[in-house]
Motif scaffolding. Structure first.
Motif, PDB file in Angstrom:
ATOM      1  N   ARG A 228       0.818  -1.215   0.000  1.00 47.61           N
ATOM      2  CA  ARG A 228       0.000   0.000   0.000  1.00 47.61           C
ATOM      3  C   ARG A 228       0.852   1.265   0.000  1.00 47.61           C
ATOM      4  O   ARG A 228       0.363   2.338  -0.265  1.00 47.61           O
ATOM      5  N   GLY A 229       2.118   1.114   0.380  1.00 49.39           N
ATOM      6  CA  GLY A 229       3.012   2.261   0.410  1.00 49.39           C
ATOM      7  C   GLY A 229       2.953   3.045   1.695  1.00 49.39           C
ATOM      8  O   GLY A 229       3.300   4.232   1.718  1.00 49.39           O
ATOM      9  N   THR A 230       2.548   2.400   2.797  1.00 52.11           N
ATOM     10  CA  THR A 230       2.538   3.091   4.080  1.00 52.11           C
ATOM     11  C   THR A 230       3.970   3.333   4.550  1.00 52.11           C
ATOM     12  O   THR A 230       4.917   2.678   4.092  1.00 52.11           O
ATOM     13  N   GLU A 231       4.112   4.245   5.482  1.00 53.65           N
ATOM     14  CA  GLU A 231       5.439   4.577   6.007  1.00 53.65           C
ATOM     15  C   GLU A 231       6.108   3.344   6.608  1.00 53.65           C
ATOM     16  O   GLU A 231       7.312   3.115   6.419  1.00 53.65           O
ATOM     17  N   ARG A 232       5.329   2.530   7.311  1.00 50.89           N
ATOM     18  CA  ARG A 232       5.896   1.347   7.964  1.00 50.89           C
ATOM     19  C   ARG A 232       6.292   0.288   6.948  1.00 50.89           C
ATOM     20  O   ARG A 232       7.304  -0.393   7.100  1.00 50.89           O
TER      21      ARG A 232
ATOM     22  N   ASP B 172      -4.183   3.906  -6.316  1.00 50.90           N
ATOM     23  CA  ASP B 172      -4.517   4.377  -7.661  1.00 50.90           C
ATOM     24  C   ASP B 172      -3.253   4.520  -8.511  1.00 50.90           C
ATOM     25  O   ASP B 172      -2.123   4.421  -8.016  1.00 50.90           O
ATOM     26  N   GLU B 173      -3.455   4.751  -9.803  1.00 50.06           N
ATOM     27  CA  GLU B 173      -2.341   4.718 -10.746  1.00 50.06           C
ATOM     28  C   GLU B 173      -1.298   5.790 -10.461  1.00 50.06           C
ATOM     29  O   GLU B 173      -0.096   5.558 -10.584  1.00 50.06           O
ATOM     30  N   SER B 174      -1.740   6.980 -10.061  1.00 52.15           N
ATOM     31  CA  SER B 174      -0.773   8.041  -9.797  1.00 52.15           C
ATOM     32  C   SER B 174       0.100   7.707  -8.592  1.00 52.15           C
ATOM     33  O   SER B 174       1.313   7.943  -8.592  1.00 52.15           O
ATOM     34  N   ASN B 175      -0.504   7.108  -7.560  1.00 52.44           N
ATOM     35  CA  ASN B 175       0.288   6.696  -6.398  1.00 52.44           C
ATOM     36  C   ASN B 175       1.191   5.520  -6.733  1.00 52.44           C
ATOM     37  O   ASN B 175       2.295   5.404  -6.192  1.00 52.44           O
ATOM     38  N   CYS B 176       0.713   4.632  -7.621  1.00 57.53           N
ATOM     39  CA  CYS B 176       1.564   3.528  -8.072  1.00 57.53           C
ATOM     40  C   CYS B 176       2.836   4.058  -8.716  1.00 57.53           C
ATOM     41  O   CYS B 176       3.930   3.562  -8.459  1.00 57.53           O
ATOM     42  N   GLU B 177       2.682   5.067  -9.564  1.00 51.94           N
ATOM     43  CA  GLU B 177       3.846   5.619 -10.256  1.00 51.94           C
ATOM     44  C   GLU B 177       4.814   6.262  -9.268  1.00 51.94           C
ATOM     45  O   GLU B 177       6.039   6.111  -9.390  1.00 51.94           O
TER      46      GLU B 177
ATOM     47  N   LEU C 245       9.969   5.658  -6.029  1.00 55.26           N
ATOM     48  CA  LEU C 245      10.583   5.558  -4.709  1.00 55.26           C
ATOM     49  C   LEU C 245      11.288   4.217  -4.534  1.00 55.26           C
ATOM     50  O   LEU C 245      12.438   4.159  -4.065  1.00 55.26           O
ATOM     51  N   LEU C 246      10.627   3.136  -4.934  1.00 56.84           N
ATOM     52  CA  LEU C 246      11.241   1.813  -4.800  1.00 56.84           C
ATOM     53  C   LEU C 246      12.479   1.675  -5.671  1.00 56.84           C
ATOM     54  O   LEU C 246      13.464   1.044  -5.278  1.00 56.84           O
TER      55      LEU C 246
ATOM     56  N   CYS D 291      16.780  -6.500 -11.079  1.00 49.80           N
ATOM     57  CA  CYS D 291      15.657  -6.428 -12.022  1.00 49.80           C
ATOM     58  C   CYS D 291      14.376  -6.205 -11.228  1.00 49.80           C
ATOM     59  O   CYS D 291      13.995  -7.045 -10.405  1.00 49.80           O
ATOM     60  N   MET D 292      13.704  -5.077 -11.476  1.00 47.44           N
ATOM     61  CA  MET D 292      12.483  -4.722 -10.750  1.00 47.44           C
ATOM     62  C   MET D 292      11.274  -4.876 -11.662  1.00 47.44           C
ATOM     63  O   MET D 292      11.277  -4.394 -12.796  1.00 47.44           O
ATOM     64  N   LYS D 293      10.223  -5.519 -11.161  1.00 46.39           N
ATOM     65  CA  LYS D 293       8.971  -5.639 -11.898  1.00 46.39           C
ATOM     66  C   LYS D 293       7.819  -5.211 -10.998  1.00 46.39           C
ATOM     67  O   LYS D 293       7.800  -5.526  -9.809  1.00 46.39           O
ATOM     68  N   PHE D 294       6.843  -4.511 -11.589  1.00 40.77           N
ATOM     69  CA  PHE D 294       5.716  -3.992 -10.834  1.00 40.77           C
ATOM     70  C   PHE D 294       4.412  -4.406 -11.507  1.00 40.77           C
ATOM     71  O   PHE D 294       4.322  -4.455 -12.736  1.00 40.77           O
ATOM     72  N   SER D 295       3.410  -4.690 -10.689  1.00 38.79           N
ATOM     73  CA  SER D 295       2.068  -4.910 -11.214  1.00 38.79           C
ATOM     74  C   SER D 295       1.071  -4.439 -10.165  1.00 38.79           C
ATOM     75  O   SER D 295       1.452  -4.006  -9.070  1.00 38.79           O
ATOM     76  N   HIS D 296      -0.227  -4.539 -10.484  1.00 43.31           N
ATOM     77  CA  HIS D 296      -1.230  -3.863  -9.684  1.00 43.31           C
ATOM     78  C   HIS D 296      -2.466  -4.744  -9.509  1.00 43.31           C
ATOM     79  O   HIS D 296      -3.010  -5.248 -10.489  1.00 43.31           O
ATOM     80  N   GLY D 297      -2.877  -4.935  -8.240  1.00 48.31           N
ATOM     81  CA  GLY D 297      -4.143  -5.576  -7.949  1.00 48.31           C
ATOM     82  C   GLY D 297      -4.208  -7.049  -8.298  1.00 48.31           C
ATOM     83  O   GLY D 297      -5.283  -7.579  -8.538  1.00 48.31           O
TER      84      GLY D 297
END
Length: 207
Positions: A144-148, A175-180, A185-186, A195-201
């Motif tokens: 979720r991207g929380t501080e913890r 949402d998509e803007s927060n994902c970006e 950040l990551l 090698c970094m890969k990202f996906s959603h939901g």
């Protein structure tokens, strides 16, 4: 059972009293009988705080000789860095780590985490050195991207000196803007060789 390859424990209560301490011992009794299974899945459970809890993870003094660790975190708004750190420092030989995060603070059955909550103790995990020299694959599900969450993930990149692949699946509430923003950040935590890969939901499997 010489060919056993995977074990999943009952929930491990991170903070609580003597009754939960006994429950934890029962949950860990079976894994201690199998010292060389390759995959272990642990569930860290954070119960409502009533004021007389103590950190129970210190009673977990060893884990089987594993190469693949699944860590399911049911934090319900509490800080989970200390509990996760305690497990990882006994898992220095793992090559793969899968984190399943359920850290939301809107659990109706749980009181909101307050300032000075015991879940912030012990705090040494944020400064103590840890090396995971064999860890090459990291999967994070429901971020979720929380501080913890980000505090632990950032430390993982530092601890895993030989990390090669990271897969991150964002929770479907992001949402998509927060994902970006989280992607950027990551990537700032990462190194060029990873090698970094990202996906959603979606869902990650521990298989």
């Amino acid at each position: 059972m010489p060919h056993l390859q995977q074990l999943i424990t009952g929930p491990i209560i991170v903070y609580g009293g003597d009754m939960f301490s006994a429950s934890n011992r029962h949950s860990l009794m079976l894994p201690h009988r199998f010292h060389h299974n390759s995959k272990l899945i642990l569930i860290l459970l954070y119960l409502p705080v009533c004021g007389d809890e103590r950190f129970l993870m210190e009673e977990m003094t060893e884990l089987p000789n594993i190469t693949n660790l699944g860590l399911i975190v049911l934090a319900c708004g509490h800080s989970f860095g200390a509990g996760s750190f305690h497990v990882l420092k006994m898992s220095s030989g793992i090559t793969e780590l899968a984190l399943q995060l359920d850290t939301r603070s809107d659990c109706k059955a749980f009181a909101a985490c307050q300032s000075g909550c015991i879940c912030d103790e012990p705090s040494n995990w944020e400064t103590e050195d840890l090396v995971l020299p064999c860890l090459k694959v990291l999967a994070i599900n429901d971020l979720r991207g929380t501080e913890r969450e980000l505090a632990l993930v950032k430390r993982l990149f530092k601890w895993a000196t030989m990390l090669e692949r990271v897969a991150v699946i964002f929770h479907d509430s992001v949402d998509e803007s927060n994902c970006e923003e989280l992607r950027r950040l990551l990537l700032s935590f990462s190194r060029p060789a990873i090698c970094m890969k990202f996906s959603h939901g979606e869902c990650l499997s521990f298989d």
